[in-house]
Enzyme design. Sequence first.
Site, short mmCIF file in Angstrom:
data_model
loop_
_atom_site.label_atom_id
_atom_site.label_comp_id
_atom_site.label_asym_id
_atom_site.label_seq_id
_atom_site.Cartn_x
_atom_site.Cartn_y
_atom_site.Cartn_z
N LYS A 6 55.58 40.47 -6.04
CA LYS A 6 55.01 41.60 -5.29
C LYS A 6 54.50 42.67 -6.26
CE LYS A 6 56.72 45.41 -2.43
NZ LYS A 6 55.94 45.28 -1.19
N ILE A 26 50.89 54.62 16.54
CA ILE A 26 52.05 53.79 16.89
C ILE A 26 53.35 54.39 16.35
CG2 ILE A 26 52.92 51.41 16.87
CD1 ILE A 26 50.28 51.91 18.43
N ARG A 39 54.31 41.86 1.37
CA ARG A 39 55.25 42.75 2.07
C ARG A 39 56.58 42.03 2.31
NH1 ARG A 39 53.99 47.91 2.07
NH2 ARG A 39 55.78 48.04 3.46
N CYS A 74 53.85 43.92 18.25
CA CYS A 74 53.00 43.60 17.11
C CYS A 74 52.23 42.30 17.26
CB CYS A 74 53.83 43.47 15.86
SG CYS A 74 54.42 45.03 15.29
N GLU A 126 48.87 44.84 19.29
CA GLU A 126 47.88 44.41 18.33
C GLU A 126 46.80 43.61 19.05
OE1 GLU A 126 48.53 40.98 15.63
OE2 GLU A 126 46.48 41.10 16.37
N HIS A 152 46.45 46.35 9.07
CA HIS A 152 47.03 45.51 8.02
C HIS A 152 46.09 45.38 6.84
CE1 HIS A 152 49.03 44.48 11.79
NE2 HIS A 152 50.09 44.36 11.05
N CYS A 180 48.94 49.02 14.99
CA CYS A 180 50.36 49.07 14.60
C CYS A 180 50.61 50.38 13.84
CB CYS A 180 50.71 47.85 13.74
SG CYS A 180 52.48 47.57 13.56
N1 GLN Z 1 56.81 52.69 15.37
C1 GLN Z 1 56.70 51.73 14.32
C2 GLN Z 1 55.73 52.22 13.26
O1 GLN Z 1 54.79 52.84 13.58
C3 GLN Z 1 56.23 50.42 14.83
C4 GLN Z 1 56.10 49.42 13.72
C5 GLN Z 1 55.89 48.02 14.18
O2 GLN Z 1 55.48 47.79 15.27
N2 GLN Z 1 56.15 47.08 13.33
O3 GLN Z 1 55.90 51.97 12.09
ZN ZN Z 2 53.36 46.85 15.43
#
Ligand code: GLN
Ligand code: ZN
Length: 767
Positions: A19, A441, A525, A654, A676, A705, A737
């Site tokens: 990483k 989110i 990640r 997600c 998503e 992403h 997300c």
């Molecule tokens: N609330 C979380 C964030 O915004 C949601 C993350 C996720 O869905 N993996 O990081």
């Molecule tokens: Zn998410």
Amino acid sequence: MSVASVSGFPRIGQNRELKRAIEGYWKSKNDLETVRSTAAALRKRHWELQRDAGIDLIPSNDFSYYDQMLDTAILLNVIPQRYRDLGLGTEDTVFAMGRGYQGERGDVTALPMKKWFTTNYHYLVPEIDDSTVIRVNGTKPFDEFEEAKNLGILTKPVLIGPYTFLKLARGTEATPLKLSDKLVNEAASTYAEIVKRFAQLGARWIQFDEPYLVLDKEEGDVELFTSLYEEILAARSAGSAKILLNSYFGNIADIYDTANGLGFDGIGLDLLEGGEENLAALSAHGVHDGTAIFAGVVNGRNIWRNNYAVSLGLLDAVAQVADEVVVSTASSLLHVPFSTDGETGLSDEQRKHFAFAVEKLGELREIANLSSASDEERKASTELAANQALFDGSRVSADPAVHDRIDHLTDADFTRQPARAERQRIQREELGLPLLPTTTIGSFPQTQDVRAERAKLRKGEITQESYDDFIKGKIVEVLRQQEKIGLDVLVHGEFERNDMVEYFGQNLKGFLFTKNAWVQSYGTRCVKPPIVWSDVSRAKPITVAWSSFAQSQTDRVVKGMLTGPVTILNWSWPREDITHEEQTKQLALAIRDEVIDLQDAGIKVIQIDEAALREKLPVRRSDWHSKYLDWAIPAFRLVHSGVKAGTQIHTHMCYSEFNDIIRDIDAMDADVISFEASRSDLTVLDAIHDANFETEAGPGVYDIHSPRIPSEEEIEARIHEILEKMDVSKVWINPDCGLKTRGDAETWPSLEHMVAAAKAVRAQLSK
Ligand code: GLN
Ligand code: ZN
């Protein structure tokens, strides 16, 4: 002595060396040479560890810079033209396909990403179009095989098999994939060619991973599988490499007879997930002459010590029907952390109950030895006795208060009042939001300063108070910025959280935490799931202070952010001594307490993330409800059924693949859901439409992403696509997300474009 085989080994490195090297390269902190040499050193170390542990069949080509599905696509020449046009080198093409590319050579989005079966690992979805010609491209698996050979280690190359590859591949938005005879023939001969090349290089075994076989079969699947493998198996010649058909994450009972009839040299079966069905298939159909059964008994999905007595029972059952039994991991070890060695988060007393990848190698060897031992030898075995001692008696005692609460739950605790339509009316009035309300989110970029402050706190270099002040400063900053760009429902940014699950775990009784037990999630990640150790309950309010502070700093609505019970469990290492249902109920009650406290503190919108709800949907449709949804969906309702009508409950997921469970998702009875949708096609909108989906919904309008900044026009077009399928009064506008993994540089322009696009559409609508 029985042969021991490993399906795949983690590649990221004990201290996530891979990483660091790759991300360093992306940030121009180191060159490609560093990436390559780091990778080679890791491969060497991992092969040698396995050799030294006495593993007979050691995998190669389980290494990847980004994702093994992406590597397979490149190996099979399935590279869409837009990536070829960039004219990048080998590694940079991998990265462009994996994470998108925006630079001097062009502007392309990444391939879509999906969850790898029931894991939290994400693979890249190969894209096949009319111009695709499948043929061998590049030399990655062969190079890695030779690299190991030069170290004196004869490995078993591992490839994703053609059936799984073709079943997981997609077409383009314009032309959905149809598996033509041409493609299938090309795939079969390409794999046949690979088998021949490995034979020339001296490989003795080749492992083809076919996890797609554990799913329900559609029409034509069995024929597809058969025609692919008839040709591949025919590529063997006398003395050439043996072919292992490897399956995992479930049973292949419905195709076992067919596979067995084809005469593979080995068939790999998961004896843990779907073990019962696999064993039944074995005894019903027997085993082809000369086929070895690779019996998957060491769990690649959980980190508890193997119970040797149970494994030996399974192996003995297989040995009744198979002449040759190879003792194997049930799946790749990619999904477990590296080693408990040096794991300072666990006490010695706790540590002895766990086996990570390295420890599982030892277990595999010991089980293999015991499996070929006589009854007397087993009785005398100190390894077996030491293992048995771990499972004698109870590891932890039950919490009576938790059990009492669960015993007294009634139907009313799982039902929110009044009905949703009525709530939506009340909430519209109380919240006063515009049409197409914009929100995010939850998390905002966890930049270097945030991580540095947390590290200082951990090392005791700053006081809790000064850390809290720092977080408050970040909250105020991010609120001002959200107000400035004009978002409607604000968030506090989740700066206090290292991770959406670990953070809650740390504030609940019953969890353990590791310092270094990372597993790969996507690309570079990694996540570090907490461990459910004993019964769970809430120790004290968790997020209330942060959310109320944020709400006190702005006139706009601030959304409280929680992680839901199903997701906490799915992204933790669950206990193996009580059911998932039981553990989820305990978690639901703990989060329910937090929901009520948030409401009482004046928080009007509360989001309960169920990012991982679909992840553990059983692979077989017949198990969906009975083994999962029938308790998972009520558990979510248990969390929020106690709030007032005016409190708006959001949830977030997600993924967008919920067409087939759309009614179950509606039955969670949330008021709003975000999900998503930007990296995938928008068929989910048809499903929402067709199901008369009641929950208001925000299909993500851009992909977080990737570091790419979407334009306003692009987002506006997306909103119009959404409005074609959904009633405007039910649509929310949000990214797909949380923004935690992004930088400020791309986050704020992207959100500005998003808000501008929403405003533009609102203006058009009011004309
Ligand atoms: N609330 C979380 C964030 O915004 C949601 C993350 C996720 O869905 N993996 O990081
Ligand atoms: Zn998410």
